[in-house]
Design an enzyme around this catalytic site. Structure first.
Site, PDB file in Angstrom:
ATOM      1  N   ARG A   7       0.164   6.618   7.797  1.00  0.00           N
ATOM      2  CA  ARG A   7       0.179   6.792   6.340  1.00  0.00           C
ATOM      3  C   ARG A   7      -0.345   8.166   5.920  1.00  0.00           C
ATOM      4  O   ARG A   7       0.013   8.692   4.870  1.00  0.00           O
ATOM      5  CB  ARG A   7      -0.704   5.727   5.660  1.00  0.00           C
ATOM      6  CG  ARG A   7      -0.152   4.322   5.709  1.00  0.00           C
ATOM      7  CD  ARG A   7      -0.898   3.451   4.711  1.00  0.00           C
ATOM      8  NE  ARG A   7      -0.790   2.033   5.017  1.00  0.00           N
ATOM      9  CZ  ARG A   7       0.219   1.252   4.628  1.00  0.00           C
ATOM     10  NH1 ARG A   7       1.205   1.756   3.925  1.00  0.00           N
ATOM     11  NH2 ARG A   7       0.242  -0.020   4.949  1.00  0.00           N
TER      12      ARG A   7
ATOM     13  N   GLU B  22       7.581   2.391  -6.287  1.00  0.00           N
ATOM     14  CA  GLU B  22       7.786   1.900  -4.918  1.00  0.00           C
ATOM     15  C   GLU B  22       7.975   3.075  -3.967  1.00  0.00           C
ATOM     16  O   GLU B  22       8.517   4.121  -4.352  1.00  0.00           O
ATOM     17  CB  GLU B  22       9.015   0.971  -4.923  1.00  0.00           C
ATOM     18  CG  GLU B  22       9.517   0.500  -3.594  1.00  0.00           C
ATOM     19  CD  GLU B  22       8.593  -0.469  -2.880  1.00  0.00           C
ATOM     20  OE1 GLU B  22       7.422  -0.100  -2.671  1.00  0.00           O
ATOM     21  OE2 GLU B  22       9.037  -1.570  -2.505  1.00  0.00           O
TER      22      GLU B  22
ATOM     23  N   LYS C 176       0.802  -1.209   0.000  1.00  0.00           N
ATOM     24  CA  LYS C 176       0.000   0.000   0.000  1.00  0.00           C
ATOM     25  C   LYS C 176       0.843   1.269   0.000  1.00  0.00           C
ATOM     26  O   LYS C 176       0.345   2.356  -0.275  1.00  0.00           O
ATOM     27  CB  LYS C 176      -0.890   0.030   1.259  1.00  0.00           C
ATOM     28  CG  LYS C 176      -1.795  -1.149   1.405  1.00  0.00           C
ATOM     29  CD  LYS C 176      -2.553  -1.018   2.758  1.00  0.00           C
ATOM     30  CE  LYS C 176      -2.966  -2.367   3.257  1.00  0.00           C
ATOM     31  NZ  LYS C 176      -3.449  -2.296   4.658  1.00  0.00           N
ATOM     32  N   GLY C 177       2.103   1.151   0.369  1.00  0.00           N
ATOM     33  CA  GLY C 177       2.928   2.317   0.666  1.00  0.00           C
ATOM     34  C   GLY C 177       3.046   3.369  -0.426  1.00  0.00           C
ATOM     35  O   GLY C 177       3.305   4.528  -0.141  1.00  0.00           O
TER      36      GLY C 177
ATOM     37  N   ASP D 179      14.576  -0.749   0.899  1.00  0.00           N
ATOM     38  CA  ASP D 179      15.437  -0.981   2.061  1.00  0.00           C
ATOM     39  C   ASP D 179      16.481  -2.043   1.693  1.00  0.00           C
ATOM     40  O   ASP D 179      17.592  -1.706   1.300  1.00  0.00           O
ATOM     41  CB  ASP D 179      14.574  -1.394   3.254  1.00  0.00           C
ATOM     42  CG  ASP D 179      15.373  -1.514   4.537  1.00  0.00           C
ATOM     43  OD1 ASP D 179      16.318  -0.729   4.717  1.00  0.00           O
ATOM     44  OD2 ASP D 179      15.074  -2.397   5.350  1.00  0.00           O
TER      45      ASP D 179
HETATM   46  P1  IMP Z   1      12.856  -4.204   1.127  1.00  0.00           P
HETATM   47  O1  IMP Z   1      12.249  -5.419   0.506  1.00  0.00           O
HETATM   48  O2  IMP Z   1      13.740  -4.535   2.296  1.00  0.00           O
HETATM   49  O3  IMP Z   1      13.555  -3.320   0.122  1.00  0.00           O
HETATM   50  O4  IMP Z   1      11.677  -3.401   1.791  1.00  0.00           O
HETATM   51  C1  IMP Z   1      10.817  -2.680   0.997  1.00  0.00           C
HETATM   52  C2  IMP Z   1       9.457  -2.547   1.606  1.00  0.00           C
HETATM   53  O5  IMP Z   1       9.496  -2.495   3.020  1.00  0.00           O
HETATM   54  C3  IMP Z   1       8.877  -1.233   1.120  1.00  0.00           C
HETATM   55  O6  IMP Z   1       7.966  -1.506   0.113  1.00  0.00           O
HETATM   56  C4  IMP Z   1       8.242  -0.638   2.330  1.00  0.00           C
HETATM   57  O7  IMP Z   1       6.857  -0.858   2.261  1.00  0.00           O
HETATM   58  C5  IMP Z   1       8.820  -1.364   3.509  1.00  0.00           C
HETATM   59  N1  IMP Z   1       9.792  -0.502   4.211  1.00  0.00           N
HETATM   60  C6  IMP Z   1      11.128  -0.480   4.080  1.00  0.00           C
HETATM   61  N2  IMP Z   1      11.696   0.460   4.857  1.00  0.00           N
HETATM   62  C7  IMP Z   1      10.667   1.050   5.500  1.00  0.00           C
HETATM   63  C8  IMP Z   1      10.589   2.144   6.449  1.00  0.00           C
HETATM   64  O8  IMP Z   1      11.586   2.768   6.872  1.00  0.00           O
HETATM   65  N3  IMP Z   1       9.342   2.479   6.854  1.00  0.00           N
HETATM   66  C9  IMP Z   1       8.215   1.822   6.423  1.00  0.00           C
HETATM   67  N4  IMP Z   1       8.244   0.832   5.538  1.00  0.00           N
HETATM   68  C10 IMP Z   1       9.459   0.441   5.087  1.00  0.00           C
HETATM   69 MG    MG Z   2       6.090  -1.021   0.037  1.00  0.00          MG
END
Ligand code: IMP
Ligand code: MG
Length: 171
Positions: free
Chosen positions: A160, A93, A37-38, A97
């Site tokens: 959000r 996106e 949803k982000g 992270d």
């Molecule tokens: P990744 O798979 O580790 O790159 O994480 C990506 C997903 O994790 C993103 O789509 C975000 O929804 C969530 N995410 C990563 N970092 C944060 C943060 O600092 N706050 C909130 N959601 C995060």
């Molecule tokens: Mg996300």
């Protein structure tokens, strides 16, 4: 909580991304796929800043659950509904992270044989931008470690609605 990006800085950042994307996709009618949803607020602003022929679709994945630490696995909750074969796809996106979610989605989308696939992210960790600069094609801002919320991004489904982006204080 500490504010790290004001709504004005966000508007400027999204406007800059839109300028690059509009130039690169001139005449192409891309399909923007928001990762829910982000990305919902970012995608809404980006589409209006782009102000060009495009289509919108969504995919819902879950990688974090309720906590602040990635579970290390991606679950597909709602798949893309558009027919993206031979289309120019732009994944949208909120924040990158570890890059795990994007890596998974890239494979998933490429399995549908799009004409092209690129990724636009509002935010990405400085560490991943340094380690893997190719992970995002259009990046708004690189940010340091620290869990962020607001502008669509949540912590346990809260925050959000905040118009600016904040970093949660360490506990
Ligand atoms: P990744 O798979 O580790 O790159 O994480 C990506 C997903 O994790 C993103 O789509 C975000 O929804 C969530 N995410 C990563 N970092 C944060 C943060 O600092 N706050 C909130 N959601 C995060
Ligand atoms: Mg996300």
């Amino acid at each position: 909580m500490k504010r790290i990006l004001s709504r004005r800085q966000l508007q400027y950042t999204v406007g800059g991304l839109a300028d690059h994307i509009r130039a690169d996709y001139a005449g192409k009618r891309p399909v923007l796929i928001g990762i829910l949803k982000g990305s919902f607020i970012f995608l809404a602003d980006l589409a209006r800043e782009l102000n060009m022929p495009l289509e919108i679709d969504f995919v819902t994945v879950s990688s974090y659950g309720q906590g602040q630490v990635s579970k290390g696995e991606v679950t597909l909750i709602q798949d893309v509904t558009a027919d993206i074969r031979d289309r120019h796809v732009l994944l949208v996106e909120d924040i990158v992270d570890s890059g795990l979610t994007l890596a998974w989605l890239r494979r998933h989308i490429l399995g549908r044989s799009p004409a092209s696939l690129a990724v636009c992210a509002l935010l990405a960790r400085e560490s991943i931008v340094t380690a893997r600069p190719d992970v995002v094609d259009y990046l708004g801002r690189a940010i340091p470690d620290g869990f962020v919320v607001g502008y669509g991004i949540d912590y346990g489904e809260d925050y959000r609605y905040l118009p600016d982006i904040w970093v949660l204080e360490e506990e």
